[in-house]
Scaffold this motif. Sequence first.
Motif, PDB file in Angstrom:
ATOM      1  N   THR A 102      -1.136 -18.008  55.295  1.00 26.25           N
ATOM      2  CA  THR A 102      -0.945 -19.349  55.842  1.00 26.25           C
ATOM      3  C   THR A 102       0.365 -19.402  56.613  1.00 26.25           C
ATOM      4  O   THR A 102       1.300 -18.651  56.312  1.00 26.25           O
ATOM      5  CB  THR A 102      -0.910 -20.409  54.721  1.00 26.25           C
ATOM      6  OG1 THR A 102       0.236 -20.178  53.897  1.00 26.25           O
ATOM      7  CG2 THR A 102      -2.179 -20.356  53.883  1.00 26.25           C
ATOM      8  N   PRO A 103       0.471 -20.282  57.604  1.00 23.27           N
ATOM      9  CA  PRO A 103       1.733 -20.424  58.344  1.00 23.27           C
ATOM     10  C   PRO A 103       2.903 -20.791  57.440  1.00 23.27           C
ATOM     11  O   PRO A 103       4.034 -20.368  57.679  1.00 23.27           O
ATOM     12  CB  PRO A 103       1.423 -21.544  59.351  1.00 23.27           C
ATOM     13  CG  PRO A 103      -0.063 -21.522  59.507  1.00 23.27           C
ATOM     14  CD  PRO A 103      -0.602 -21.123  58.157  1.00 23.27           C
ATOM     15  N   GLU A 104       2.642 -21.574  56.383  1.00 23.88           N
ATOM     16  CA  GLU A 104       3.718 -21.964  55.490  1.00 23.88           C
ATOM     17  C   GLU A 104       4.314 -20.746  54.781  1.00 23.88           C
ATOM     18  O   GLU A 104       5.537 -20.635  54.629  1.00 23.88           O
ATOM     19  CB  GLU A 104       3.208 -22.968  54.446  1.00 23.88           C
ATOM     20  CG  GLU A 104       2.850 -24.347  55.006  1.00 23.88           C
ATOM     21  CD  GLU A 104       1.522 -24.348  55.753  1.00 23.88           C
ATOM     22  OE1 GLU A 104       0.785 -23.334  55.665  1.00 23.88           O
ATOM     23  OE2 GLU A 104       1.231 -25.355  56.418  1.00 23.88           O
ATOM     24  N   GLU A 105       3.454 -19.826  54.339  1.00 25.23           N
ATOM     25  CA  GLU A 105       3.937 -18.632  53.662  1.00 25.23           C
ATOM     26  C   GLU A 105       4.722 -17.741  54.616  1.00 25.23           C
ATOM     27  O   GLU A 105       5.729 -17.144  54.244  1.00 25.23           O
ATOM     28  CB  GLU A 105       2.757 -17.867  53.059  1.00 25.23           C
ATOM     29  CG  GLU A 105       2.139 -18.562  51.845  1.00 25.23           C
ATOM     30  CD  GLU A 105       0.956 -17.794  51.310  1.00 25.23           C
ATOM     31  OE1 GLU A 105       0.174 -17.274  52.137  1.00 25.23           O
ATOM     32  OE2 GLU A 105       0.813 -17.707  50.097  1.00 25.23           O
ATOM     33  N   ILE A 106       4.267 -17.643  55.871  1.00 24.83           N
ATOM     34  CA  ILE A 106       4.975 -16.834  56.858  1.00 24.83           C
ATOM     35  C   ILE A 106       6.358 -17.409  57.124  1.00 24.83           C
ATOM     36  O   ILE A 106       7.354 -16.690  57.175  1.00 24.83           O
ATOM     37  CB  ILE A 106       4.157 -16.739  58.162  1.00 24.83           C
ATOM     38  CG1 ILE A 106       2.843 -15.962  57.896  1.00 24.83           C
ATOM     39  CG2 ILE A 106       4.954 -16.065  59.266  1.00 24.83           C
ATOM     40  CD1 ILE A 106       1.916 -15.928  59.079  1.00 24.83           C
ATOM     41  N   GLU A 107       6.437 -18.737  57.300  1.00 21.23           N
ATOM     42  CA  GLU A 107       7.733 -19.375  57.542  1.00 21.23           C
ATOM     43  C   GLU A 107       8.665 -19.199  56.348  1.00 21.23           C
ATOM     44  O   GLU A 107       9.876 -18.999  56.506  1.00 21.23           O
ATOM     45  CB  GLU A 107       7.529 -20.866  57.837  1.00 21.23           C
ATOM     46  CG  GLU A 107       6.862 -21.151  59.184  1.00 21.23           C
ATOM     47  CD  GLU A 107       7.653 -20.560  60.338  1.00 21.23           C
ATOM     48  OE1 GLU A 107       8.901 -20.609  60.288  1.00 21.23           O
ATOM     49  OE2 GLU A 107       7.039 -20.030  61.275  1.00 21.23           O
ATOM     50  N   LYS A 108       8.118 -19.280  55.143  1.00 26.06           N
ATOM     51  CA  LYS A 108       8.927 -19.083  53.944  1.00 26.06           C
ATOM     52  C   LYS A 108       9.489 -17.677  53.902  1.00 26.06           C
ATOM     53  O   LYS A 108      10.664 -17.464  53.574  1.00 26.06           O
ATOM     54  CB  LYS A 108       8.082 -19.359  52.692  1.00 26.06           C
ATOM     55  CG  LYS A 108       8.864 -19.199  51.390  1.00 26.06           C
ATOM     56  CD  LYS A 108       7.979 -19.487  50.194  1.00 26.06           C
ATOM     57  CE  LYS A 108       8.748 -19.298  48.894  1.00 26.06           C
ATOM     58  NZ  LYS A 108       7.881 -19.538  47.707  1.00 26.06           N
ATOM     59  N   LYS A 109       8.668 -16.702  54.280  1.00 24.05           N
ATOM     60  CA  LYS A 109       9.116 -15.311  54.296  1.00 24.05           C
ATOM     61  C   LYS A 109      10.227 -15.120  55.319  1.00 24.05           C
ATOM     62  O   LYS A 109      11.234 -14.453  55.052  1.00 24.05           O
ATOM     63  CB  LYS A 109       7.925 -14.408  54.632  1.00 24.05           C
ATOM     64  CG  LYS A 109       8.246 -12.918  54.555  1.00 24.05           C
ATOM     65  CD  LYS A 109       8.520 -12.495  53.138  1.00 24.05           C
ATOM     66  CE  LYS A 109       8.736 -10.986  53.057  1.00 24.05           C
ATOM     67  NZ  LYS A 109       9.044 -10.542  51.694  1.00 24.05           N
ATOM     68  N   LYS A 110      10.081 -15.722  56.501  1.00 26.19           N
ATOM     69  CA  LYS A 110      11.110 -15.609  57.533  1.00 26.19           C
ATOM     70  C   LYS A 110      12.418 -16.245  57.075  1.00 26.19           C
ATOM     71  O   LYS A 110      13.507 -15.722  57.335  1.00 26.19           O
ATOM     72  CB  LYS A 110      10.624 -16.262  58.826  1.00 26.19           C
ATOM     73  CG  LYS A 110       9.513 -15.489  59.532  1.00 26.19           C
ATOM     74  CD  LYS A 110       9.121 -16.193  60.818  1.00 26.19           C
ATOM     75  CE  LYS A 110       8.041 -15.406  61.552  1.00 26.19           C
ATOM     76  NZ  LYS A 110       7.637 -16.092  62.809  1.00 26.19           N
TER      77      LYS A 110
END
Length: 280
Positions: A102-110
Amino acid sequence: MRRTRAAAPAKPSPARATTAPSASAPSKKGRITKPLRSLVILSMVGGLVATVALPAFAAGAARTTQGPLTLQQMAVDDAQSFVAASDANASELSRDSYAATTPEEIEKKKAEEAAAERARQIAAAAAAAAASRSSSSSVPTNIALTSPGTGEVRWPILNFTKGRGLWDSGYHQGVDLLSSCGTPLYAAAAGVVKVSQESYGGYGVGVSIDHVIGGQRVNTLYGHMTYGSRQVSVGQSVEAGQLIGLVGSTGSSTACHLHFEVHINGSVVDPWAWLQANAG
């Protein structure tokens, strides 16, 4: 004597036409053959069923003595195999890389990676500061020193090599005066300290002093000083040539030097030309 009447000759009856047996009437042989054929077919079908079922039944019966079996164990050797749910091993999915869905997980990782990078930079800056303090502490400094001369304007540093000048290599509002870390720095003129900070943006450890020279508002700035070397504080009055700190390489710097700026009435001027015209 009674006479007997001769019997009237019998009327000949018309000859019956001989007819062939009807085709629909089953013959005796046909009535026997048909049940026999059905019986043979049923016997063959039963034999086939027994041939298929008995080996599997026998194999299953033989295996039941060994305890409960899975479908894989019941399958023949050359059958297609599958993994039953009871045979699957649970395992944790790794999320160390960008496996987020999900985009939310990607942003959290970044965001986590950015925070780690900031922490790394802070640690590197702290290590550089410690090294700078260690090197500067080994340089003997006489805090009673003042820049030589009797003029209203003094040289802020002695024994230096001129580096980049005004606007050299892009956005550069001052002049770089290269010298060893720990070299004394002096106030270019008498005035009041406007800024004295350990972290003054890209200047690193920096000091800024307001002056009034020749009826004009003049500001001088001293950047990249050594951590912990500042000798003045905000609001303090200083004299021309007074020691204010030591040369360093803090902030946006790659070598030990003084970054010196001069602003007159809010406008940037060439500090090198100003020093040459006024210092003495």
